[in-house]
Design a protein around this motif. Structure first.
Motif, PDB file in Angstrom:
ATOM      1  N   HIS A 144       0.815  -1.214   0.000  1.00 24.47           N
ATOM      2  CA  HIS A 144       0.000   0.000   0.000  1.00 24.47           C
ATOM      3  C   HIS A 144       0.852   1.268   0.000  1.00 24.47           C
ATOM      4  O   HIS A 144       0.455   2.279  -0.605  1.00 24.47           O
ATOM      5  CB  HIS A 144      -0.948   0.016   1.198  1.00 24.47           C
ATOM      6  N   GLY A 145       1.994   1.263   0.646  1.00 21.35           N
ATOM      7  CA  GLY A 145       2.833   2.462   0.696  1.00 21.35           C
ATOM      8  C   GLY A 145       3.245   2.939  -0.683  1.00 21.35           C
ATOM      9  O   GLY A 145       2.949   4.087  -1.066  1.00 21.35           O
ATOM     10  N   PRO A 146       3.926   2.094  -1.480  1.00 23.46           N
ATOM     11  CA  PRO A 146       4.310   2.521  -2.830  1.00 23.46           C
ATOM     12  C   PRO A 146       3.105   2.903  -3.695  1.00 23.46           C
ATOM     13  O   PRO A 146       3.175   3.850  -4.481  1.00 23.46           O
ATOM     14  CB  PRO A 146       5.041   1.306  -3.405  1.00 23.46           C
ATOM     15  N   ALA A 147       2.000   2.182  -3.541  1.00 25.55           N
ATOM     16  CA  ALA A 147       0.802   2.489  -4.333  1.00 25.55           C
ATOM     17  C   ALA A 147       0.239   3.864  -3.963  1.00 25.55           C
ATOM     18  O   ALA A 147      -0.185   4.628  -4.839  1.00 25.55           O
ATOM     19  CB  ALA A 147      -0.255   1.408  -4.138  1.00 25.55           C
ATOM     20  N   LEU A 148       0.249   4.193  -2.682  1.00 28.40           N
ATOM     21  CA  LEU A 148      -0.230   5.507  -2.249  1.00 28.40           C
ATOM     22  C   LEU A 148       0.689   6.617  -2.748  1.00 28.40           C
ATOM     23  O   LEU A 148       0.226   7.655  -3.234  1.00 28.40           O
ATOM     24  CB  LEU A 148      -0.344   5.555  -0.719  1.00 28.40           C
ATOM     25  N   LEU A 149       1.980   6.403  -2.637  1.00 29.65           N
ATOM     26  CA  LEU A 149       2.946   7.409  -3.091  1.00 29.65           C
ATOM     27  C   LEU A 149       2.832   7.663  -4.594  1.00 29.65           C
ATOM     28  O   LEU A 149       3.036   8.786  -5.050  1.00 29.65           O
ATOM     29  CB  LEU A 149       4.364   6.985  -2.730  1.00 29.65           C
ATOM     30  N   ALA A 150       2.500   6.632  -5.361  1.00 33.26           N
ATOM     31  CA  ALA A 150       2.418   6.751  -6.813  1.00 33.26           C
ATOM     32  C   ALA A 150       1.185   7.533  -7.288  1.00 33.26           C
ATOM     33  O   ALA A 150       1.125   7.921  -8.451  1.00 33.26           O
ATOM     34  CB  ALA A 150       2.411   5.360  -7.450  1.00 33.26           C
ATOM     35  N   LEU A 151       0.241   7.798  -6.398  1.00 29.35           N
ATOM     36  CA  LEU A 151      -1.010   8.463  -6.803  1.00 29.35           C
ATOM     37  C   LEU A 151      -0.856   9.958  -7.089  1.00 29.35           C
ATOM     38  O   LEU A 151      -1.726  10.559  -7.718  1.00 29.35           O
ATOM     39  CB  LEU A 151      -2.083   8.263  -5.727  1.00 29.35           C
ATOM     40  N   GLY A 152       0.219  10.573  -6.596  1.00 25.54           N
ATOM     41  CA  GLY A 152       0.429  11.997  -6.873  1.00 25.54           C
ATOM     42  C   GLY A 152      -0.243  12.948  -5.912  1.00 25.54           C
ATOM     43  O   GLY A 152      -0.423  14.124  -6.229  1.00 25.54           O
ATOM     44  N   TYR A 153      -0.604  12.463  -4.756  1.00 27.78           N
ATOM     45  CA  TYR A 153      -1.192  13.304  -3.705  1.00 27.78           C
ATOM     46  C   TYR A 153      -0.121  13.675  -2.675  1.00 27.78           C
ATOM     47  O   TYR A 153       0.908  13.008  -2.568  1.00 27.78           O
ATOM     48  CB  TYR A 153      -2.271  12.532  -2.938  1.00 27.78           C
ATOM     49  N   GLU A 154      -0.432  14.673  -1.875  1.00 27.37           N
ATOM     50  CA  GLU A 154       0.320  14.928  -0.652  1.00 27.37           C
ATOM     51  C   GLU A 154      -0.400  14.142   0.443  1.00 27.37           C
ATOM     52  O   GLU A 154      -1.566  14.419   0.743  1.00 27.37           O
ATOM     53  CB  GLU A 154       0.321  16.423  -0.318  1.00 27.37           C
ATOM     54  N   LEU A 155       0.266  13.146   0.997  1.00 25.29           N
ATOM     55  CA  LEU A 155      -0.367  12.266   1.977  1.00 25.29           C
ATOM     56  C   LEU A 155      -0.389  12.914   3.360  1.00 25.29           C
ATOM     57  O   LEU A 155       0.547  13.614   3.750  1.00 25.29           O
ATOM     58  CB  LEU A 155       0.383  10.933   2.053  1.00 25.29           C
ATOM     59  N   CYS A 156      -1.460  12.645   4.100  1.00 24.73           N
ATOM     60  CA  CYS A 156      -1.637  13.191   5.444  1.00 24.73           C
ATOM     61  C   CYS A 156      -2.463  12.205   6.264  1.00 24.73           C
ATOM     62  O   CYS A 156      -3.492  11.716   5.799  1.00 24.73           O
ATOM     63  CB  CYS A 156      -2.361  14.540   5.352  1.00 24.73           C
ATOM     64  N   TRP A 157      -2.015  11.901   7.475  1.00 25.17           N
ATOM     65  CA  TRP A 157      -2.787  11.025   8.355  1.00 25.17           C
ATOM     66  C   TRP A 157      -4.041  11.755   8.834  1.00 25.17           C
ATOM     67  O   TRP A 157      -3.987  12.922   9.226  1.00 25.17           O
ATOM     68  CB  TRP A 157      -1.975  10.621   9.584  1.00 25.17           C
ATOM     69  N   ALA A 158      -5.167  11.060   8.824  1.00 28.35           N
ATOM     70  CA  ALA A 158      -6.432  11.549   9.380  1.00 28.35           C
ATOM     71  C   ALA A 158      -6.998  10.389  10.199  1.00 28.35           C
ATOM     72  O   ALA A 158      -7.945   9.716   9.805  1.00 28.35           O
ATOM     73  CB  ALA A 158      -7.391  11.985   8.291  1.00 28.35           C
ATOM     74  N   THR A 159      -6.374  10.142  11.336  1.00 28.55           N
ATOM     75  CA  THR A 159      -6.625   8.942  12.121  1.00 28.55           C
ATOM     76  C   THR A 159      -6.471   9.230  13.602  1.00 28.55           C
ATOM     77  O   THR A 159      -5.742  10.152  13.985  1.00 28.55           O
ATOM     78  CB  THR A 159      -5.630   7.830  11.694  1.00 28.55           C
ATOM     79  N   THR A 160      -7.130   8.419  14.414  1.00 32.18           N
ATOM     80  CA  THR A 160      -6.948   8.559  15.864  1.00 32.18           C
ATOM     81  C   THR A 160      -5.510   8.250  16.272  1.00 32.18           C
ATOM     82  O   THR A 160      -5.086   8.635  17.349  1.00 32.18           O
ATOM     83  CB  THR A 160      -7.903   7.625  16.639  1.00 32.18           C
ATOM     84  N   TRP A 161      -4.756   7.595  15.403  1.00 35.03           N
ATOM     85  CA  TRP A 161      -3.353   7.308  15.688  1.00 35.03           C
ATOM     86  C   TRP A 161      -2.529   8.595  15.710  1.00 35.03           C
ATOM     87  O   TRP A 161      -1.480   8.649  16.310  1.00 35.03           O
ATOM     88  CB  TRP A 161      -2.772   6.365  14.624  1.00 35.03           C
ATOM     89  N   MET A 162      -2.984   9.608  14.993  1.00 35.18           N
ATOM     90  CA  MET A 162      -2.284  10.888  14.835  1.00 35.18           C
ATOM     91  C   MET A 162      -0.777  10.667  14.653  1.00 35.18           C
ATOM     92  O   MET A 162      -0.378   9.948  13.749  1.00 35.18           O
ATOM     93  CB  MET A 162      -2.646  11.837  15.978  1.00 35.18           C
ATOM     94  N   ALA A 163       0.079  11.253  15.492  1.00 31.98           N
ATOM     95  CA  ALA A 163       1.540  11.151  15.319  1.00 31.98           C
ATOM     96  C   ALA A 163       2.036   9.717  15.441  1.00 31.98           C
ATOM     97  O   ALA A 163       3.062   9.359  14.854  1.00 31.98           O
ATOM     98  CB  ALA A 163       2.259  12.043  16.328  1.00 31.98           C
ATOM     99  N   GLU A 164       1.335   8.879  16.177  1.00 27.62           N
ATOM    100  CA  GLU A 164       1.751   7.480  16.352  1.00 27.62           C
ATOM    101  C   GLU A 164       1.734   6.711  15.030  1.00 27.62           C
ATOM    102  O   GLU A 164       2.407   5.699  14.894  1.00 27.62           O
ATOM    103  CB  GLU A 164       0.869   6.775  17.388  1.00 27.62           C
ATOM    104  N   ALA A 165       0.963   7.190  14.043  1.00 32.59           N
ATOM    105  CA  ALA A 165       0.953   6.528  12.740  1.00 32.59           C
ATOM    106  C   ALA A 165       2.337   6.577  12.100  1.00 32.59           C
ATOM    107  O   ALA A 165       2.730   5.650  11.393  1.00 32.59           O
ATOM    108  CB  ALA A 165      -0.086   7.170  11.825  1.00 32.59           C
ATOM    109  N   ASN A 166       3.079   7.636  12.359  1.00 35.73           N
ATOM    110  CA  ASN A 166       4.441   7.725  11.820  1.00 35.73           C
ATOM    111  C   ASN A 166       5.379   6.733  12.497  1.00 35.73           C
ATOM    112  O   ASN A 166       6.344   6.282  11.883  1.00 35.73           O
ATOM    113  CB  ASN A 166       4.981   9.151  11.961  1.00 35.73           C
ATOM    114  N   ARG A 167       5.103   6.389  13.721  1.00 40.31           N
ATOM    115  CA  ARG A 167       5.949   5.434  14.451  1.00 40.31           C
ATOM    116  C   ARG A 167       5.636   3.992  14.088  1.00 40.31           C
ATOM    117  O   ARG A 167       6.545   3.177  13.897  1.00 40.31           O
ATOM    118  CB  ARG A 167       5.772   5.641  15.959  1.00 40.31           C
ATOM    119  N   TRP A 168       4.338   3.669  13.989  1.00 42.33           N
ATOM    120  CA  TRP A 168       3.929   2.268  13.835  1.00 42.33           C
ATOM    121  C   TRP A 168       3.527   1.878  12.421  1.00 42.33           C
ATOM    122  O   TRP A 168       3.773   0.750  11.997  1.00 42.33           O
ATOM    123  CB  TRP A 168       2.760   1.961  14.777  1.00 42.33           C
ATOM    124  N   ILE A 169       2.880   2.766  11.710  1.00 44.96           N
ATOM    125  CA  ILE A 169       2.284   2.411  10.420  1.00 44.96           C
ATOM    126  C   ILE A 169       3.214   2.743   9.253  1.00 44.96           C
ATOM    127  O   ILE A 169       3.468   1.903   8.385  1.00 44.96           O
ATOM    128  CB  ILE A 169       0.920   3.123  10.229  1.00 44.96           C
TER     129      ILE A 169
END
Length: 169
Positions: A49-74
């Motif tokens: 999913h990571g490479p596929a998301l990056l290839a879409l041409g968007y600026e990615l941003c977390w919108a999750t209850t994980w908030m900053a923790e998404a950068n650590r775990w996901i």
């Protein structure tokens, strides 16, 4: 003009948490994340999913209850760089009497009129109406089934929306 935003929810789109507990979805790896005190969370993530998301041409941003923790775990499992996130602060998760999801207002505020797509498993018609009324830019609210997570048709819908935007958006 900058690229459109892609707001990413973790649980549902990236972590198909509603899949049968004894059956890890195809392509997924299991991590155990200690985000809060207590038992670690079981999280299923598909590293493709990571490479596929990056290839879409968007600026990615977390919108999750994980908030900053998404950068650590996901992000590391998906091969994503550290991403900005919508800080939901104390609004997490506060029910609204109008039926709008508690994330919606913060996402619209974060976008500041920029075109965006938002993948989540909890959007409702009230969210679409709220975005139409309060966001001047193009927006796609894309529901993802939390039993299966992001799949090829979801990536196709995101790519088609991105292609429909002005070239410099």
């Amino acid at each position: 003009m900058s690229r459109p935003l892609l707001f990413l929810d973790v649980d549902g789109p990236l972590n198909p948490y509603a899949a049968k507990p004894e059956r890890r979805p195809p392509g997924c790896t299991t991590i155990r994340a200690t985000v809060r005190p207590g038992r670690p969370l079981r999280v299923w993530l598909n590293p493709d999913h990571g490479p596929a998301l990056l290839a879409l041409g968007y600026e990615l941003c977390w919108a999750t209850t994980w908030m900053a923790e998404a950068n650590r775990w996901i992000a590391p499992v998906l091969g994503l760089p550290e991403l900005p996130y919508v800080d939901f602060g104390r609004g997490l998760p506060a029910e609204r009497p109008d039926g709008v999801h508690w994330k919606t207002e913060a996402i619209v505020g974060y976008a500041r009129g920029r075109p965006f797509a938002w993948v989540d498993d909890e959007q409702r018609p009230a969210d679409t109406l709220y975005v139409r009324a309060h966001h001047p830019g193009a927006a796609l609210l894309h529901h993802v089934d939390p039993r299966i997570g992001l799949r090829e048709p979801d990536f196709t819908a995101l790519a088609e929306f991105r292609a429909s935007l002005p070239h410099d958006a």
